[in-house]
Design a protein around this motif. Structure first.
Motif, short mmCIF file in Angstrom:
data_model
loop_
_atom_site.label_atom_id
_atom_site.label_comp_id
_atom_site.label_asym_id
_atom_site.label_seq_id
_atom_site.Cartn_x
_atom_site.Cartn_y
_atom_site.Cartn_z
N ALA A 163 -4.65 -4.22 -13.08
CA ALA A 163 -4.90 -4.85 -11.78
C ALA A 163 -5.21 -3.74 -10.79
O ALA A 163 -4.63 -2.65 -10.88
CB ALA A 163 -3.68 -5.65 -11.33
N SER A 164 -6.12 -4.01 -9.86
CA SER A 164 -6.49 -2.98 -8.89
C SER A 164 -5.97 -3.25 -7.49
O SER A 164 -6.11 -2.41 -6.60
CB SER A 164 -8.01 -2.82 -8.86
OG SER A 164 -8.63 -4.03 -8.52
N THR A 165 -5.38 -4.42 -7.26
CA THR A 165 -4.78 -4.75 -5.96
C THR A 165 -3.43 -5.41 -6.19
O THR A 165 -3.14 -5.92 -7.28
CB THR A 165 -5.66 -5.73 -5.15
OG1 THR A 165 -5.65 -7.01 -5.80
CG2 THR A 165 -7.09 -5.24 -5.01
N GLY A 166 -2.62 -5.42 -5.14
CA GLY A 166 -1.34 -6.11 -5.23
C GLY A 166 -1.51 -7.60 -5.45
O GLY A 166 -0.76 -8.22 -6.21
N LYS A 167 -2.52 -8.19 -4.84
CA LYS A 167 -2.77 -9.63 -5.02
C LYS A 167 -3.12 -9.93 -6.47
O LYS A 167 -2.59 -10.87 -7.07
CB LYS A 167 -3.88 -10.12 -4.10
CG LYS A 167 -4.15 -11.62 -4.28
CD LYS A 167 -5.30 -12.10 -3.45
CE LYS A 167 -5.58 -13.57 -3.60
NZ LYS A 167 -5.28 -14.19 -4.88
N GLU A 168 -4.00 -9.12 -7.04
CA GLU A 168 -4.38 -9.31 -8.44
C GLU A 168 -3.16 -9.14 -9.35
O GLU A 168 -2.98 -9.88 -10.31
CB GLU A 168 -5.48 -8.31 -8.81
CG GLU A 168 -6.02 -8.48 -10.21
CD GLU A 168 -7.10 -7.46 -10.56
OE1 GLU A 168 -7.56 -7.51 -11.71
OE2 GLU A 168 -7.47 -6.62 -9.71
N ALA A 169 -2.31 -8.17 -9.02
CA ALA A 169 -1.09 -7.96 -9.81
C ALA A 169 -0.19 -9.19 -9.78
O ALA A 169 0.28 -9.65 -10.83
CB ALA A 169 -0.33 -6.74 -9.28
N ILE A 187 -2.56 -6.38 -0.72
CA ILE A 187 -1.10 -6.47 -0.69
C ILE A 187 -0.59 -5.15 -1.27
O ILE A 187 -0.92 -4.81 -2.41
CB ILE A 187 -0.59 -7.66 -1.54
CG1 ILE A 187 -1.09 -8.98 -0.98
CG2 ILE A 187 0.93 -7.65 -1.62
CD1 ILE A 187 -0.74 -10.19 -1.83
N ASP A 188 0.21 -4.40 -0.49
CA ASP A 188 0.65 -3.10 -0.98
C ASP A 188 1.84 -3.23 -1.95
O ASP A 188 2.40 -4.31 -2.14
CB ASP A 188 0.95 -2.14 0.17
CG ASP A 188 2.19 -2.50 0.97
OD1 ASP A 188 2.95 -3.40 0.56
OD2 ASP A 188 2.41 -1.87 2.02
N ASN A 216 8.70 -6.93 -2.88
CA ASN A 216 9.39 -7.97 -2.11
C ASN A 216 9.20 -9.34 -2.78
O ASN A 216 10.16 -10.10 -2.93
CB ASN A 216 8.85 -8.06 -0.68
CG ASN A 216 9.31 -6.92 0.19
OD1 ASN A 216 10.29 -6.23 -0.11
ND2 ASN A 216 8.59 -6.67 1.27
N GLN A 217 7.96 -9.65 -3.16
CA GLN A 217 7.70 -10.96 -3.75
C GLN A 217 8.38 -11.10 -5.11
O GLN A 217 8.93 -12.16 -5.42
CB GLN A 217 6.20 -11.20 -3.86
CG GLN A 217 5.58 -11.43 -2.48
CD GLN A 217 4.22 -12.07 -2.56
OE1 GLN A 217 3.94 -12.87 -3.44
NE2 GLN A 217 3.36 -11.74 -1.60
N LEU A 218 8.36 -10.04 -5.92
CA LEU A 218 9.04 -10.11 -7.22
C LEU A 218 10.53 -10.36 -7.03
O LEU A 218 11.12 -11.20 -7.73
CB LEU A 218 8.83 -8.81 -8.01
CG LEU A 218 7.40 -8.50 -8.44
CD1 LEU A 218 7.35 -7.14 -9.14
CD2 LEU A 218 6.85 -9.58 -9.35
N GLU A 219 11.13 -9.65 -6.10
CA GLU A 219 12.57 -9.83 -5.86
C GLU A 219 12.86 -11.21 -5.29
O GLU A 219 13.83 -11.86 -5.69
CB GLU A 219 13.09 -8.71 -4.97
CG GLU A 219 13.13 -7.39 -5.71
CD GLU A 219 13.56 -6.20 -4.86
OE1 GLU A 219 13.61 -6.33 -3.61
OE2 GLU A 219 13.83 -5.15 -5.45
N ASN A 220 12.02 -11.69 -4.37
CA ASN A 220 12.24 -13.02 -3.79
C ASN A 220 12.13 -14.11 -4.84
O ASN A 220 12.82 -15.13 -4.76
CB ASN A 220 11.24 -13.29 -2.66
CG ASN A 220 11.53 -12.48 -1.42
OD1 ASN A 220 12.64 -11.97 -1.24
ND2 ASN A 220 10.53 -12.32 -0.57
N GLU A 221 11.26 -13.91 -5.83
CA GLU A 221 11.07 -14.90 -6.90
C GLU A 221 12.00 -14.64 -8.09
O GLU A 221 11.91 -15.32 -9.10
CB GLU A 221 9.61 -14.87 -7.37
CG GLU A 221 8.64 -15.31 -6.30
CD GLU A 221 7.18 -15.16 -6.73
OE1 GLU A 221 6.90 -15.23 -7.94
OE2 GLU A 221 6.33 -14.97 -5.84
N GLU A 222 12.87 -13.64 -7.93
CA GLU A 222 13.84 -13.28 -8.96
C GLU A 222 13.18 -12.94 -10.29
O GLU A 222 13.69 -13.25 -11.37
CB GLU A 222 14.92 -14.35 -9.11
CG GLU A 222 15.71 -14.53 -7.83
CD GLU A 222 16.82 -15.56 -7.94
OE1 GLU A 222 17.02 -16.14 -9.02
OE2 GLU A 222 17.49 -15.76 -6.92
N ILE A 223 12.05 -12.26 -10.22
CA ILE A 223 11.37 -11.74 -11.41
C ILE A 223 11.99 -10.38 -11.69
O ILE A 223 11.96 -9.48 -10.84
CB ILE A 223 9.85 -11.64 -11.18
CG1 ILE A 223 9.27 -13.05 -10.99
CG2 ILE A 223 9.17 -10.90 -12.33
CD1 ILE A 223 7.83 -13.11 -10.56
#
Length: 119
Positions: A32-38, A59-60, A66-73
């Motif tokens: 992935a080349s961007t945070g959104k793509e990731a 998305i940095d 933050n999103q991974l932690e919020n989604e408990e991934i």
């Protein structure tokens, strides 16, 4: 059994280098080349490890974490940064970050970190 690794970096040379290194170690690599793509790829498949650049377009890396932690991934993450010393404190507070490595990185050290996390 090969491990699934997501490599997220906006520099094509880094993505190519990490793909070569990790596939030679027997892993499967998704890029992935961007945070959104990731985040899109993380929502579509499961990974054993994420190697994440801190400075990314759209998305940095910090927001991805933050999103991974919020989604408990709970997928473990290695964060790469050209300014690693200035972000180490922040990364130590993140439960999914296993290592923060400075760019340019030592290939042998990175491979050792990967082995330690996913073996």
């Amino acid at each position: 059994m090969p491990k699934e690794i997501l490599v997220v970096d906006d520099q094509p040379g880094i993505r190519l280098l990490l793909t070569d290194i990790l596939t030679s170690e027997g892993h499967r690599v998704t890029l992935a080349s961007t945070g959104k793509e990731a985040l899109d790829k993380i929502h579509q498949a499961s990974f054993d490890l994420i190697i994440l650049d801190y400075k990314l377009p759209i998305i940095d890396g910090s927001e991805v974490l933050n999103q991974l932690e919020n989604e408990e991934i709970e997928t473990p993450v290695i964060v790469m940064s050209g300014m690693a010393e200035s972000i180490i404190g922040e990364m130590e507070t993140r439960r999914i970050v296993r290592y923060t490595i400075a760019k340019p990185f030592n290939v042998m050290d990175l491979c050792a970190n990967v082995r330690e996390i996913i073996m």
